[in-house]
Enzyme design. Structure first.
Site, short mmCIF file in Angstrom:
data_model
loop_
_atom_site.label_atom_id
_atom_site.label_comp_id
_atom_site.label_asym_id
_atom_site.label_seq_id
_atom_site.Cartn_x
_atom_site.Cartn_y
_atom_site.Cartn_z
N SER A 1 0.82 -1.21 0.00
CA SER A 1 0.00 0.00 0.00
C SER A 1 0.85 1.26 0.00
O SER A 1 0.35 2.34 -0.26
CB SER A 1 -0.88 0.07 1.25
OG SER A 1 -1.36 -1.16 1.63
N GLU B 1 -4.92 0.09 -8.14
CA GLU B 1 -3.83 0.97 -8.56
C GLU B 1 -2.75 0.11 -9.20
O GLU B 1 -2.30 -0.87 -8.58
CB GLU B 1 -3.26 1.72 -7.36
CG GLU B 1 -3.99 3.00 -7.02
CD GLU B 1 -3.33 3.76 -5.87
OE1 GLU B 1 -3.18 4.97 -5.97
OE2 GLU B 1 -2.96 3.12 -4.86
#
Ligand code: 3H9
Length: 697
Positions: A409, A442
């Site tokens: 992340s 993403e």
């Protein structure tokens, strides 16, 4: 064949006219299409030999709606309502043959025809509400005449299309045909209409009874949670309420309300969101052919790994889940199994596919089980050394050409890639929890990631039904980097005098799915703690720092999973944690600034300004290529209100000049946090807009 415009052509088969629409990709009712339809109808009306007409579309769908690209442009006659009125008034019966999706203006064209035959895969709907508008070409007046007020309201307020069988049951369709080609259906329908074997009628001649119960329920629905912020739903209800009036009066009322929608900033923002979803799929490497994917390896069976494995199974991949111990593996496999149970219940997994889907999952405790995987994604503990070690081992095991993905992340994908001898095969695939539900992915492109690996990331996103957004490498990529900034703004607001629940309330009131402190409780407050410890060595000495979250961590208040965090979760509904006050007092005392009352508006302004300013920095640094990429990340991964289009779209609504003014004002109190990004300063000076930076392919 007579070509009446680039988009519409007319063909004659004896006494039958066939009007063919061909306006790829989705037969949107553009100016050319509307003009072509008018010309076609005029032509058949003046041809005494024609007894009926069939209207059908080429390509993959019936008319999928008005041409959204024309919204906000000067209108070019004929308008779609005029076209629909002309179709209905035509002396020759017109039969619509519907395949694919008849949506919005497409559905309205069909409603104006004199009979409607659906091909078995057809779907009909009024999705305008999702674009901040309402059916504006007779839909709110003709649909109630065919299916009643209640069903119309449901169709137009949900925006969800109905399948052919349901459309038939409702009365939107008159028949369903098993024939394959729309042309054959149109021809057959028109022939039967000409010989009296297919009943035809003008929808406008039917009457509508006021359904007060349905109207009352709809009025409650549009003011309730989920819709209260939106303007179009209220206008839809008012337009449908006018449908018992004579058609021309009802259409006038519909037009008035429709134009209000068109001029509403919510419309521009929702249309932006519609295109954002599609534009993000365009990326510089897209010419490179994606590597074939069949077998996916997932390392880590926690919430994230199991969610990723579930998403891959639901998309039809073979999945191997790897954990370190039998026990952890069992837990991971059970989580996947429970996720699949949920998917079955929610209709995301068809019962007939269940067995095969479950059988596509295998578990292993040995990384060597991934030797044949086409793509491996790791979701192990968020620590760079652990990830680097894992990638070094994968380098030994994975077949040449395997895509090696990290679900980190925040961490540096370049450093992870450097642990292998094949950095070109390494990419970041940042899923959002729960990974089998959240739509955002993403796609983090590191310095040496090969173009075809980027393409493979996007191809995977598409297969998984997710929205892939290209991001560059930095701490937190697009989403979490920006979140860290506004999360700090939220912590500072609490130091300034706001209660966490006031911040949450102000942010929810703005339309965000959740406030930052509720979000923290949901995600688990240990995540933030780990991150803060990771950043300790590089935190600037003059940065304002709240001790609150660290104290909560020390007390074992980790949010929902421990029953306590910013809120107490032990009851049916979370309530503010009553024991938080002394900790907040201590944190404020350590901060040493005067306290003050903050209004919800002041809270929102600071929070959003922090979000936007960091977004602009993410753009400046090239982490996001375009403002729209940031908008998509926030719309699909962070619960940003869709009717505001995303933080960058919303920034243009506020204006660069106002944003710089705010930052200057806030900087007087905290110059370390509040700085004007040079790009924003430039836009403010030039009167420019972020939207103008969206034009890259
Ligand atoms: C309306 O009708 C108002 C009226 O009531 C009143 C008028 C007075 N216009 O989604 P895809 C483009 S409001 C222009 O990837 P799929 C799309 O951007 C309208 N362009 O395909 C994309 O372009 P690109 C109500 C449109 O197979 C390409 O077509 N209708 C439009 O996954 C392919 O799209 C709607 O809201 C449009 N209307 O899905 C329906 N629609 O290739 C909106 C699509 O350059 N559309 N494009 O990226 C959809 O829901 C889906 O596109 C559809 C096909 C289900 C049709």
């Amino acid at each position: 064949m007579d070509r009446t415009s680039a988009a519409v052509s007319l063909e004659r088969e004896g006494e039958i006219a066939l009007i063919r629409i061909d306006n790829p990709p989705v037969n949107a009712a553009s100016h050319a299409l509307r003009a072509g339809l008018v010309a076609a109808i005029q032509a058949i009306q003046t041809d005494p030999g024609i007894r009926a007409a069939g209207l059908y579309c080429a390509g993959r769908t019936f008319v999928a709606g008005a041409d959204i690209r024309e919204f906000g442009q000067p209108p070019q006659p004929p308008s779609l309502p005029e076209v629909c009125n002309l179709i209905e008034a035509c002396q020759i019966p017109i039969i619509a043959a519907i395949h694919g999706t008849a949506l919005g203006g497409g559905c309205e064209i069909a409603l104006a025809a004199h009979a409607r035959i659906g091909i078995h895969d057809a779907r009909m709907g009024l999705p305008e509400v999702t674009l901040g508008i309402m059916p504006g070409a007779g839909g709110t007046q003709r649909a109630p005449r065919l299916i009643g007020m209640a069903a119309t309201l449901d169709l137009a307020l949900s925006g969800k299309p109905v399948a052919a069988q349901k459309a038939l049951a409702l009365g939107l369709l008159d028949e369903i045909s098993e024939a394959d080609t729309p042309r054959a259906v149109a021809l057959d329908g028109a022939r039967r209409a000409a010989s009296g074997r297919l009943a035809t009628r003008r929808t406008g001649d039917l009457t509508v009874l006021t359904d007060q119960t349905a109207l009352d329920a709809a009025r409650r629905r549009v003011t309730g949670a989920g819709m209260a912020h939106l303007n179009a739903p209220r206008r839809i209800v008012e337009a449908v309420a006018a449908s018992p009036l004579p058609l021309t009066q009802g259409l006038t009322e519909e037009r008035r309300l429709y134009l209000e929608c068109q001029n509403d900033p919510q419309r521009a923002a929702l249309v932006h969101a519609f295109f954002a979803e599609r534009v993000v799929a365009k990326f510089p490497e897209q010419q490179a052919k994606a590597r074939p994917l069949r077998r996916i390896g997932v390392i880590g069976g926690g919430t994230m790994g199991s969610g990723i494995a579930t998403a891959c199974l639901l998309a039809g991949f073979q999945v191997t889940l790897v954990e370190q111990t039998d026990q952890a593996l069992d837990r991971g496999l059970s989580t996947v199994s429970a996720n699949l149970d949920g998917a079955l219940k929610r209709g995301k997994l068809r019962p007939q596919d269940e067995r095969e889907t479950r059988a596509a999952l295998t578990g292993a405790t040995d990384l060597n089980a991934l030797a044949a995987a086409d793509l491996i994604v790791e979701a192990v503990f968020e620590q760079i050394e652990i990830k680097r070690e894992l990638f070094a081992r994968l380098d030994q095991i994975a077949a040449p050409g395997t895509v090696l993905a990290t679900n980190t992340s925040y961490l540096d994908v370049n450093q992870i890639a450097a642990a292998t001898s094949r950095p070109q095969d390494v990419i970041g695939l940042h899923f959002f929890s729960p990974a089998h539900v959240m739509r955002l992915l993403e796609i983090v492109v590191a310095d040496r990631t090969a173009p075809d690996v980027v393409s493979t990331g996007f191809a995977l996103a598409k297969r998984l039904g997710k929205i892939g957004v290209r991001a560059g490498v930095c701490d937190g990529f697009i989403g979490n980097r920006i979140m860290s900034a506004y999360r700090r703004a939220a912590d500072n607001l609490v130091l300034d005098g706001a209660a966490p629940e006031q911040v949450d309330h102000a942010i929810r009131d703005f339309g965000m799915a959740m406030g930052p402190f509720e979000m923290g409780d949901l995600a688990g407050l240990d995540i933030g703690w780990q991150n803060r410890r990771r950043l300790d060595p590089i935190r600037p000495a003059d940065e304002r720092y709240s001790t609150l979250a660290d104290r909560m961590y020390d007390l074992g208040w980790l949010g929902r999973k421990t029953g306590r965090g910013y809120y107490d979760h032990s009851g049916e509904h979370p309530v503010p944690n009553p024991d938080l006050s002394p900790l907040i007092r201590d944190a404020r005392a350590a901060d040493g600034r005067p306290l003050r009352e903050l209004t919800d508006q002041q809270i929102r302004d600071r929070y959003l300004t922090a979000m936007i300013a960091e977004g602009v920095r993410v753009l400046q640094d090239g982490i996001a290529r375009r403002p729209v990429d940031i908008d998509a990340v926030f719309l699909f991964g962070y619960g940003f209100p869709r009717h505001l289009g995303g933080p960058m779209c919303h920034a243009d609504t506020i204006g660069a000049a106002e944003l710089t003014r705010r930052i200057t004002e806030y900087a007087a109190e905290d110059p370390q946090f509040w700085r004007i990004p040079p790009l924003l300063a430039r836009l403010a000076a030039e009167g420019g807009r972020l939207a103008d930076l969206n034009d890259k392919g």
